[in-house]
Design a protein around this motif. Sequence first.
Motif, mmCIF file in Angstrom:
data_model
loop_
_atom_site.group_PDB
_atom_site.id
_atom_site.type_symbol
_atom_site.label_atom_id
_atom_site.label_comp_id
_atom_site.label_asym_id
_atom_site.label_seq_id
_atom_site.Cartn_x
_atom_site.Cartn_y
_atom_site.Cartn_z
ATOM 1 N N ARG A 193 2.364 -110.018 -18.586
ATOM 2 C CA ARG A 193 0.840 -109.497 -18.448
ATOM 3 C C ARG A 193 0.116 -110.017 -19.752
ATOM 4 N N ARG A 194 0.881 -110.314 -20.899
ATOM 5 C CA ARG A 194 -0.211 -110.273 -21.879
ATOM 6 C C ARG A 194 -0.586 -111.748 -22.029
ATOM 7 N N THR A 195 -1.036 -111.989 -23.462
ATOM 8 C CA THR A 195 -1.587 -113.324 -23.445
ATOM 9 C C THR A 195 -0.683 -114.085 -24.600
ATOM 10 N N HIS A 196 -0.797 -115.412 -24.465
ATOM 11 C CA HIS A 196 0.384 -116.131 -24.915
ATOM 12 C C HIS A 196 -0.475 -117.701 -25.244
ATOM 13 N N THR A 197 0.252 -118.569 -26.340
ATOM 14 C CA THR A 197 -0.087 -119.677 -26.513
ATOM 15 C C THR A 197 0.702 -120.426 -25.167
ATOM 16 N N GLU A 198 0.162 -121.776 -24.945
ATOM 17 C CA GLU A 198 0.827 -122.443 -23.678
ATOM 18 C C GLU A 198 2.258 -122.666 -24.124
ATOM 19 N N ARG A 199 2.780 -122.798 -25.283
ATOM 20 C CA ARG A 199 4.232 -122.821 -25.511
ATOM 21 C C ARG A 199 4.899 -121.774 -25.292
ATOM 22 N N VAL A 200 4.475 -120.732 -25.781
ATOM 23 C CA VAL A 200 4.959 -119.481 -25.576
ATOM 24 C C VAL A 200 4.946 -118.952 -24.217
ATOM 25 N N ARG A 201 3.959 -119.339 -23.515
ATOM 26 C CA ARG A 201 3.943 -118.996 -22.095
ATOM 27 C C ARG A 201 4.962 -119.614 -21.161
ATOM 28 N N ARG A 202 5.053 -120.833 -21.410
ATOM 29 C CA ARG A 202 6.092 -121.397 -20.780
ATOM 30 C C ARG A 202 7.574 -120.838 -20.781
ATOM 31 N N ALA A 203 7.925 -120.939 -22.222
ATOM 32 C CA ALA A 203 9.079 -120.136 -22.694
ATOM 33 C C ALA A 203 9.310 -118.919 -22.200
ATOM 34 N N LEU A 204 8.211 -118.351 -22.024
ATOM 35 C CA LEU A 204 8.483 -116.844 -21.432
ATOM 36 C C LEU A 204 8.767 -116.622 -19.988
ATOM 37 N N CYS A 205 7.955 -117.746 -19.173
ATOM 38 C CA CYS A 205 8.229 -117.815 -17.808
ATOM 39 C C CYS A 205 9.559 -118.346 -17.568
ATOM 40 N N GLU A 206 10.135 -119.221 -18.328
ATOM 41 C CA GLU A 206 11.421 -119.652 -17.987
ATOM 42 C C GLU A 206 12.697 -118.595 -18.257
ATOM 43 N N ALA A 207 12.166 -117.864 -19.486
ATOM 44 C CA ALA A 207 13.355 -116.614 -19.750
ATOM 45 C C ALA A 207 13.159 -115.338 -18.560
ATOM 46 N N ALA A 208 12.083 -115.397 -18.208
ATOM 47 C CA ALA A 208 11.758 -114.375 -17.224
ATOM 48 C C ALA A 208 12.490 -114.855 -15.467
ATOM 49 N N ALA A 209 12.087 -116.344 -15.445
ATOM 50 C CA ALA A 209 12.589 -116.772 -14.248
ATOM 51 C C ALA A 209 14.140 -116.536 -14.247
ATOM 52 N N GLU A 210 14.958 -117.015 -15.462
ATOM 53 C CA GLU A 210 16.147 -116.883 -15.363
ATOM 54 C C GLU A 210 16.837 -115.551 -15.259
ATOM 55 N N GLN A 211 16.095 -114.535 -15.893
ATOM 56 C CA GLN A 211 16.728 -113.173 -15.676
ATOM 57 C C GLN A 211 16.233 -112.808 -14.097
ATOM 58 N N THR A 212 15.151 -113.002 -13.480
ATOM 59 C CA THR A 212 14.827 -112.769 -12.325
ATOM 60 C C THR A 212 15.881 -113.363 -11.445
ATOM 61 N N TYR A 213 16.325 -114.486 -11.538
ATOM 62 C CA TYR A 213 17.391 -115.447 -10.805
ATOM 63 C C TYR A 213 18.512 -114.410 -11.048
ATOM 64 N N LEU A 214 18.798 -114.152 -12.021
ATOM 65 C CA LEU A 214 20.151 -113.211 -12.319
ATOM 66 C C LEU A 214 20.269 -112.134 -11.510
ATOM 67 N N LEU A 215 18.992 -111.317 -11.285
ATOM 68 C CA LEU A 215 19.030 -110.200 -10.651
ATOM 69 C C LEU A 215 19.306 -110.686 -9.019
ATOM 70 N N GLY A 216 18.643 -111.610 -8.605
ATOM 71 C CA GLY A 216 18.870 -111.931 -7.299
ATOM 72 C C GLY A 216 20.065 -112.461 -7.005
ATOM 73 N N TRP A 217 20.871 -113.017 -7.786
ATOM 74 C CA TRP A 217 22.155 -113.451 -7.661
ATOM 75 C C TRP A 217 23.056 -112.249 -7.771
ATOM 76 N N MET A 218 22.959 -111.382 -8.513
ATOM 77 C CA MET A 218 23.801 -109.968 -8.682
ATOM 78 C C MET A 218 23.575 -109.439 -7.304
ATOM 79 N N ALA A 219 22.362 -109.355 -6.699
ATOM 80 C CA ALA A 219 22.119 -108.707 -5.706
ATOM 81 C C ALA A 219 22.844 -109.216 -4.516
ATOM 82 N N TYR A 220 22.801 -110.451 -4.635
ATOM 83 C CA TYR A 220 23.382 -111.455 -3.438
ATOM 84 C C TYR A 220 25.104 -111.073 -3.421
#
Length: 448
Positions: A193-220
């Motif tokens: 929800r915070r502000t980022h440079t484009e480089r940081v934004r992409r890296a953060l979304c990647e890290a968040a996607a990885e952990q959200t995926y892992l939550l999904g996989w563990m629930a699966y």
Amino acid sequence: MKKPNTKLAEWLTRSGMSHGELARRVRVQAKERGHAHVAPDATSVRRWLNGERPRPPVPGVLADVLSAAVGYRVTTYDLSWGDSEFDRALVYNASFAATVEAVADLGRADVDRRTFLTAAPFTALAGIGPSRDWLLSTLDQQPVPGPRVRLEDVSAVRNMFGFFQEMDIFQGGGSGRLTLAAYVNAHVFPLLRRTHTERVRRALCEAAAEQTYLLGWMAYDDGEQGTAQRYLIQSLRLAEESRNPALGAHVLAGMADQATLLGHPAEGRRLAQAGRAGLAGSASPACLADLWALEARASARLGDRRAAAAAVARSESAFEGVRPGEEPEWAAFIDVAYLHGEHAHTFRDLDQPGHAAEHAHRSIAHARKQNRARRGALSQAALAASHLQRDDLEAAHAAGLRTLSLARKVKSSRAVEAVQDLRTRMKPFGRHRLVADFEERARALTAA
């Protein structure tokens, strides 16, 4: 008679808004999201306070308006409107801001262990739109203003991923999942929800996607399929924001695996194929090998022997291109033990016990070296099934007992389901003493 909505009244008081101002903000927010038909007024707000429940998308919009006003995440659950926010986690939203709120609400509900979450059904066709939109890669919004996020913040998030992934691999999805959900809710989603440079934004979304995926996989793996599906869809949307096609393809692989497991192999195959299409030109042979393996499993369930065998061959060919140390961290589990275990199940479903046993033995050997009980249990079950297909009950019983022993070491519903599958496959052998013995031993595990 309707009961007054005291929770909505409390949040409205905290916001300091009048009825008319709340209605105005809801109209503006709804219009920004493409719902120009939503036009509440002060009278509408009074009806909501008196107990009337507004129709979607108003509950979600209203929750977001109040969240912005009070500086704290308010969900439809907090407003006495149940699980509306949970339903929107099935939507692949074009709005990045809406995606952030959907996945944050889902995580919060998961930590709170709300009953509607654990009982949520898997929706087979829910993956059609997300996989299509991911391929089209339509992006639209930037994060909302706030303290700027640094690369150091993202690195801290990335460092935690390996820890939780290892916990899943060695202990099963039921071990540590809620701890991960709490961590992500407190430390990851707020950063989005915070502000980022484009480089940081992409890296953060990647890290968040990885952990959200892992939550999904563990629930699966923990047997909560509706929860898993929602996490995976939101992970796919975050992966799109990261501009990492390999990560998005990896998420589609998880969605394909789930769909096939739950009896929707046609959808599973289509999802795996979508992942391969988006992965073209990417440098993740491990992900490509996984997608081919999952396509093979789906094809086998569909009875398409030629396509299944061809996909297994393509999977093995792709895996030859894997270079240790060059694959992303999330691909760590895609190894010899995993792939040959998947191939064993493919040939089991094709009723080719010789090939199934060959791949199962290779998987079991590597899983044993790595002390991976879940993978060992799944592959031992495939081996036991191959013995049953050749009417070798004694060998099947021995492999079945090894399956039981390994399944007890992890918190994994898939391992338990593998045991239940063996119980079913042994029934044609009647009241044989080995069947009775396995049934008695298995009953205690499946009951637990």
